[in-house]
Design a protein around this motif. Structure first.
Motif, PDB file in Angstrom:
ATOM      1  N   LEU A 244       0.846  -1.184   0.000  1.00 23.57           N
ATOM      2  CA  LEU A 244       0.000   0.000   0.000  1.00 23.57           C
ATOM      3  C   LEU A 244       0.881   1.233   0.000  1.00 23.57           C
ATOM      4  O   LEU A 244       1.805   1.361   0.822  1.00 23.57           O
ATOM      5  N   GLU A 245       0.605   2.142  -0.907  1.00 22.95           N
ATOM      6  CA  GLU A 245       1.370   3.374  -1.007  1.00 22.95           C
ATOM      7  C   GLU A 245       0.590   4.496  -0.319  1.00 22.95           C
ATOM      8  O   GLU A 245      -0.572   4.752  -0.652  1.00 22.95           O
ATOM      9  N   VAL A 246       1.224   5.126   0.672  1.00 23.24           N
ATOM     10  CA  VAL A 246       0.592   6.178   1.461  1.00 23.24           C
ATOM     11  C   VAL A 246       1.480   7.413   1.425  1.00 23.24           C
ATOM     12  O   VAL A 246       2.688   7.333   1.682  1.00 23.24           O
ATOM     13  N   VAL A 247       0.879   8.554   1.110  1.00 22.77           N
ATOM     14  CA  VAL A 247       1.608   9.824   1.118  1.00 22.77           C
ATOM     15  C   VAL A 247       1.227  10.582   2.380  1.00 22.77           C
ATOM     16  O   VAL A 247       0.051  10.869   2.622  1.00 22.77           O
ATOM     17  N   ALA A 248       2.235  10.868   3.213  1.00 23.35           N
ATOM     18  CA  ALA A 248       2.021  11.582   4.467  1.00 23.35           C
ATOM     19  C   ALA A 248       3.017  12.728   4.558  1.00 23.35           C
ATOM     20  O   ALA A 248       4.234  12.511   4.495  1.00 23.35           O
ATOM     21  N   GLY A 249       2.526  13.951   4.674  1.00 17.45           N
ATOM     22  CA  GLY A 249       3.403  15.108   4.769  1.00 17.45           C
ATOM     23  C   GLY A 249       4.313  15.257   3.573  1.00 17.45           C
ATOM     24  O   GLY A 249       5.458  15.709   3.720  1.00 17.45           O
ATOM     25  N   GLY A 250       3.832  14.885   2.411  1.00 14.43           N
ATOM     26  CA  GLY A 250       4.623  14.994   1.193  1.00 14.43           C
ATOM     27  C   GLY A 250       5.621  13.867   0.993  1.00 14.43           C
ATOM     28  O   GLY A 250       6.344  13.853  -0.005  1.00 14.43           O
ATOM     29  N   VAL A 251       5.662  12.914   1.914  1.00 14.11           N
ATOM     30  CA  VAL A 251       6.585  11.789   1.816  1.00 14.11           C
ATOM     31  C   VAL A 251       5.803  10.527   1.475  1.00 14.11           C
ATOM     32  O   VAL A 251       4.765  10.244   2.095  1.00 14.11           O
ATOM     33  N   SER A 252       6.293   9.760   0.505  1.00 15.84           N
ATOM     34  CA  SER A 252       5.627   8.526   0.098  1.00 15.84           C
ATOM     35  C   SER A 252       6.157   7.345   0.904  1.00 15.84           C
ATOM     36  O   SER A 252       7.371   7.167   1.048  1.00 15.84           O
ATOM     37  N   HIS A 253       5.233   6.563   1.456  1.00 14.04           N
ATOM     38  CA  HIS A 253       5.577   5.375   2.225  1.00 14.04           C
ATOM     39  C   HIS A 253       4.976   4.152   1.529  1.00 14.04           C
ATOM     40  O   HIS A 253       3.896   4.228   0.939  1.00 14.04           O
ATOM     41  N   ARG A 254       5.653   3.011   1.648  1.00 13.10           N
ATOM     42  CA  ARG A 254       5.149   1.757   1.073  1.00 13.10           C
ATOM     43  C   ARG A 254       5.024   0.747   2.202  1.00 13.10           C
ATOM     44  O   ARG A 254       6.006   0.394   2.840  1.00 13.10           O
ATOM     45  N   LEU A 255       3.794   0.289   2.445  1.00 18.14           N
ATOM     46  CA  LEU A 255       3.519  -0.648   3.524  1.00 18.14           C
ATOM     47  C   LEU A 255       3.314  -2.046   2.955  1.00 18.14           C
ATOM     48  O   LEU A 255       2.403  -2.267   2.156  1.00 18.14           O
ATOM     49  N   HIS A 256       4.149  -2.971   3.369  1.00 17.86           N
ATOM     50  CA  HIS A 256       3.999  -4.353   2.925  1.00 17.86           C
ATOM     51  C   HIS A 256       3.124  -5.144   3.880  1.00 17.86           C
ATOM     52  O   HIS A 256       2.618  -6.215   3.526  1.00 17.86           O
ATOM     53  N   ALA A 257       2.954  -4.657   5.087  1.00 22.39           N
ATOM     54  CA  ALA A 257       2.107  -5.302   6.074  1.00 22.39           C
ATOM     55  C   ALA A 257       1.703  -4.248   7.079  1.00 22.39           C
ATOM     56  O   ALA A 257       2.342  -3.206   7.222  1.00 22.39           O
ATOM     57  N   GLY A 258       0.612  -4.500   7.789  1.00 24.74           N
ATOM     58  CA  GLY A 258       0.192  -3.563   8.811  1.00 24.74           C
ATOM     59  C   GLY A 258      -1.315  -3.495   8.910  1.00 24.74           C
ATOM     60  O   GLY A 258      -2.046  -4.169   8.185  1.00 24.74           O
TER      61      GLY A 258
END
Length: 266
Positions: A244-258
């Motif tokens: 899952l790709e999540v953009v928070a505060g202009g930064v892109s994060h990729r979550l493989h689990a959670g």
């Protein structure tokens, strides 16, 4: 794999024969009245050499598991709880996509029984009917195999839910009337057989139908990553490895689990 005694409330013999002896790729369907965990039995079967598309199901699980070790329990006669042995010959990076595939299949089958109710997918492994959880999916790997567990609530009318199930629902509640559990099982395994064969040839093709049904993409979410860190932002996509790709505060994060909580609709 051992042959269980005849279950008190199991799938009709004709359904089993149609799946196992008919044109589907399902090679075995073992059904139990009560087990600890269908996934645990499927793991044992896989380690003993059970072929791909061996299915283990049960009316009741006493030690059923959800994600992150949570308990999964459903009263007798209310749900479908099945685990499938898979031996996919796909790239390692594509293996996580089998959970997305299962979600798409469950959503397709559920939609056939609740045609006037929206059915969507909440990353990573929930199927929502009318915005409420009706199914969960769990995969685990063993040497040479992937075990795919599916729990689908078929008829929870009149069932008192434990607090941990929250706002869960079932197909019969969404449909406003009874749903034939065995018809749902036949559809689930039949559709999965076909879609799985297609997925093995082109794993990335599952992303299109998954994205179309996603209730997470485009929403603001609160995500607890596998390492315990918390991310709040906008879910923008699901990538080719299922992350899952999540953009928070202009930064892109990729979550493989959670764990993901939907904060609000887009």
């Amino acid at each position: 794999m051992t042959t269980p005694s005849a279950p008190a409330d199991g799938p009709p013999a004709g359904l089993v024969a149609g799946l196992v002896d008919g044109p589907s790729g399902i090679v075995a369907l073992e059904w139990h009245d009560e087990v600890g965990s269908t996934n645990a039995l499927a793991v044992e079967a896989a380690r003993a050499g059970a072929p791909e598309l061996t299915v283990v199901g049960a009316d009741v699980q006493t030690a059923g598991r959800g994600r992150r070790g949570r308990a999964w329990h459903a009263p007798a006669g209310t749900s479908l709880q099945v685990s499938v042995v898979l031996r996919p010959d796909v790239d390692e990076d594509a293996l996580p996509l089998v959970v997305l595939l299962a979600g798409v299949v469950v959503a397709e089958v559920a939609s056939a029984h609740v045609p006037h109710v929206p059915v969507s997918l909440k990353w990573p492994n929930d199927v929502l009917v009318g915005g409420r959880k009706a199914a969960g999916i769990l995969s685990e790997r063993v040497p040479g195999a992937v075990i795919l567990g599916i729990g689908l609530n078929t008829d929870w009318r009149g069932v008192k839910r434990p607090a941990e199930l929250g706002d869960a629902t079932s197909l019969a509640e969404a449909a406003g009337g009874p749903v034939d559990r065995w018809r749902v099982l036949a559809g689930l395994l039949g559709v999965f057989d076909r879609r799985y064969a297609q997925w093995r040839e082109a794993p990335l093709e599952v992303l299109r139908p998954y994205r179309e049904r996603s209730a997470t993409i485009g929403r603001d979410v609160r995500a607890i990553a596998g390492d315990g860190s918390v991310i709040e932002g906008r879910a923008t996509d699901v990538g080719p490895d299922g992350a899952l790709e999540v953009v928070a505060g202009g930064v892109s994060h990729r979550l493989h689990a959670g764990d993901v909580t939907h904060i609000r609709a887009p």
